[in-house]
Design a protein around this motif. Structure first.
Motif, PDB file in Angstrom:
ATOM      1  N   UNK A   4    -134.946 -62.503  72.187  1.00  0.00           N
ATOM      2  CA  UNK A   4    -134.601 -61.999  73.448  1.00  0.00           C
ATOM      3  C   UNK A   4    -134.279 -60.508  73.542  1.00  0.00           C
ATOM      4  N   UNK A   5    -133.678 -59.981  72.505  1.00  0.00           N
ATOM      5  CA  UNK A   5    -133.471 -58.499  72.494  1.00  0.00           C
ATOM      6  C   UNK A   5    -134.645 -57.607  72.542  1.00  0.00           C
ATOM      7  N   UNK A   6    -135.770 -58.142  71.680  1.00  0.00           N
ATOM      8  CA  UNK A   6    -137.120 -57.529  71.767  1.00  0.00           C
ATOM      9  C   UNK A   6    -137.855 -57.511  73.133  1.00  0.00           C
ATOM     10  N   UNK A   7    -137.420 -58.421  73.820  1.00  0.00           N
ATOM     11  CA  UNK A   7    -138.138 -58.742  75.102  1.00  0.00           C
ATOM     12  C   UNK A   7    -137.346 -57.595  76.150  1.00  0.00           C
ATOM     13  N   UNK A   8    -136.002 -57.808  76.001  1.00  0.00           N
ATOM     14  CA  UNK A   8    -135.164 -56.831  76.773  1.00  0.00           C
ATOM     15  C   UNK A   8    -135.661 -55.341  76.389  1.00  0.00           C
TER      16      UNK A   8
END
Length: 459
Positions: A4-8
């Motif tokens: 999710x950090x990558x998506x954010x």
């Protein structure tokens, strides 16, 4: 960086890019390059790999589609400067007739908008709209809306305008532009029909104040425009720079499908390559210049065209850098692992991304190029196209159309075309939102619905 950090990080990068272009007025090239570098650093890509990553993304785009964009732009400039665009418009009017002014404007805009930018096309064709309006007392608003729609439809859907050409290259269809052209023509038909009925409707509901110019002044301005070009070129030479490349690409595709071999097959496929086909179009455009006795302007026209198309090429290449960074950062791999979450979006995914970019920063071309770069090549195993299951030539062509439809939604105050249409039509900003903005929303929506229906049949 994973999960999710990558998506954010990706979402934040896109927001920063849009904010930089729309609010800070940073040039899209610099915004794309800066965001690409920032995203590469945040994603944890090794520092020693980042320069090569940027260089590969930049040069790869130029190699695949740069020459095609330049040739297409040169053809458009010559058609505009020689009066061939006006000749095409006159041919449309004779074909449709003056009793259906909205239809005449719609088709005229659609034909002229294939090689000519919609902004320039509206300026060039507006005197014809004014003259017809005065002659038959037609609604100036309805005719303006129809003209705007025709120009805009071909501008976003049909090469050789730079947006769809660049998108085709980024998606992996640089060598199959004919398919993109044919799909663009097909998708634009329902869009034009919806635009025509909308133009008829607004012609009855929106009224502008009468212009102070007299009828004589309107006719005089049109006559002066014709005199500026001198004798208009022949219909054949006006059409040839557009039709010749299409026919050659069609022959090349047929030869490839039939499996023609030997010298003849190789030669036909050589002529059908988009670069060679558009080069032939440029040759016909040069003949057009010669017939118009403007060969002494060829160097100037070419330089002016390169000045206009240069930023588009750089933005396209910068979009390739962003796409390469997104791929190497692991974003696509994460999407693949969670494909079930976005698989339901399918062909609507690129439409939504493009629509957000268009509405936020105003330029359809930037929205098309950026979205196509994010999607990546349909044959690449590490692209969003692959993650969404859009892995065939037809799926790629429909993706280009979905991106183009999104790049229509919507034209408003941050779009130069909005101000060209409203100012030349003498609409107030409020009336502009009721006409141009509403029109582009309808066009984009109908375009996407058409793409979706075609995907159910063809995929």
């Amino acid at each position: 960086m994973t999960g999710i950090t990558l998506i954010i990080s990706f979402v934040i990068a896109i927001i920063i890019m849009i904010w930089s272009i729309a609010k800070l007025k940073v040039h899209p090239f610099l915004a794309l390059m800066s965001v690409s570098l920032g995203l590469a650093l945040v994603a944890g890509i090794p520092l020693d790999k980042i320069p090569a990553l940027i260089g590969t993304g930049f040069s790869g785009t130029f190699k695949s589609i740069g020459i095609v964009i330049i040739f297409g732009a040169i053809i458009g400039t010559i058609l505009e400067k020689t009066g061939a665009a006006l000749k095409l418009a006159d041919m449309v009017i004779k074909f449709v007739g003056q009793k259906r002014p909205e239809l005449a404007m719609l088709i005229m805009g659609w034909v002229v908008g294939i090689p000519v930018f919609c902004d320039s096309g509206f300026v060039v064709l507006n005197p014809i709209r004014e003259a017809i309006r005065r002659k038959i007392a037609a609604s100036p608003v309805g005719m303006a809306v129809a003209l705007s729609a025709g120009l805009y439809a071909s501008h976003v859907f049909i090469p050789p305008t730079p947006g769809p050409i660049a998108a085709a290259g980024a998606i992996g269809l640089g060598n199959n532009l004919l398919l993109v052209i044919l799909m663009g023509i097909l998708v634009s038909f329902p869009v034009l029909v919806a635009s025509y009925f909308f133009a008829k409707r607004v012609s009855k509901t929106i009224v502008i104040s009468d212009e102070k110019d007299s009828d004589d002044a309107i006719y005089q301005s049109y006559d002066e425009l014709i005199k500026h070009y001198g004798k208009l070129p022949s219909g054949f030479l006006s059409l040839a720079p557009i039709i010749a490349p299409i026919l050659l690409m069609a022959l090349g595709s047929i030869a490839k499908i039939m499996g023609l071999s030997g010298d003849i097959g190789i030669f036909i496929q050589f002529l059908g390559n988009p670069i060679i086909a558009l080069a032939v179009g440029v040759v016909f455009a040069v003949l057009l210049l010669a017939q118009s006795k403007k060969m002494n302007e060829f160097d100037t026209l070419t330089n002016d065209t390169l000045k206009v198309v240069g930023p588009i090429l750089f933005i396209t290449a910068a979009g390739g850098v962003l796409g390469n960074v997104i791929t190497q950062a692991g974003f696509v791999e994460y999407i693949k692992e969670n494909a079930h979450i976005i698989s339901s979006a399918g062909i609507f995914f690129p439409f939504l991304i493009s629509a957000i970019l268009k509405t936020a920063q105003g330029s359809s071309t930037v929205a098309i190029i950026t979205t196509a770069s994010i999607m990546g090549g349909f044959e690449a195993s590490d692209s969003l196209m692959n993650a969404l299951g859009l892995t065939s030539d037809m799926a790629a062509a429909l993706t280009v159309m979905a991106i183009a439809a999104g790049a229509m939604c919507v034209s408003h105050a941050n779009d130069s075309y909005y101000w060209v249409v409203t100012n030349f039509t003498k609409l107030t900003p409020q009336q502009g939102y009721r006409t141009q903005t509403a029109l582009t929303f309808i066009m984009g929506t109908v375009g996407m619905l058409t793409v979706y229906l075609l995907s159910l049949i063809l995929l």
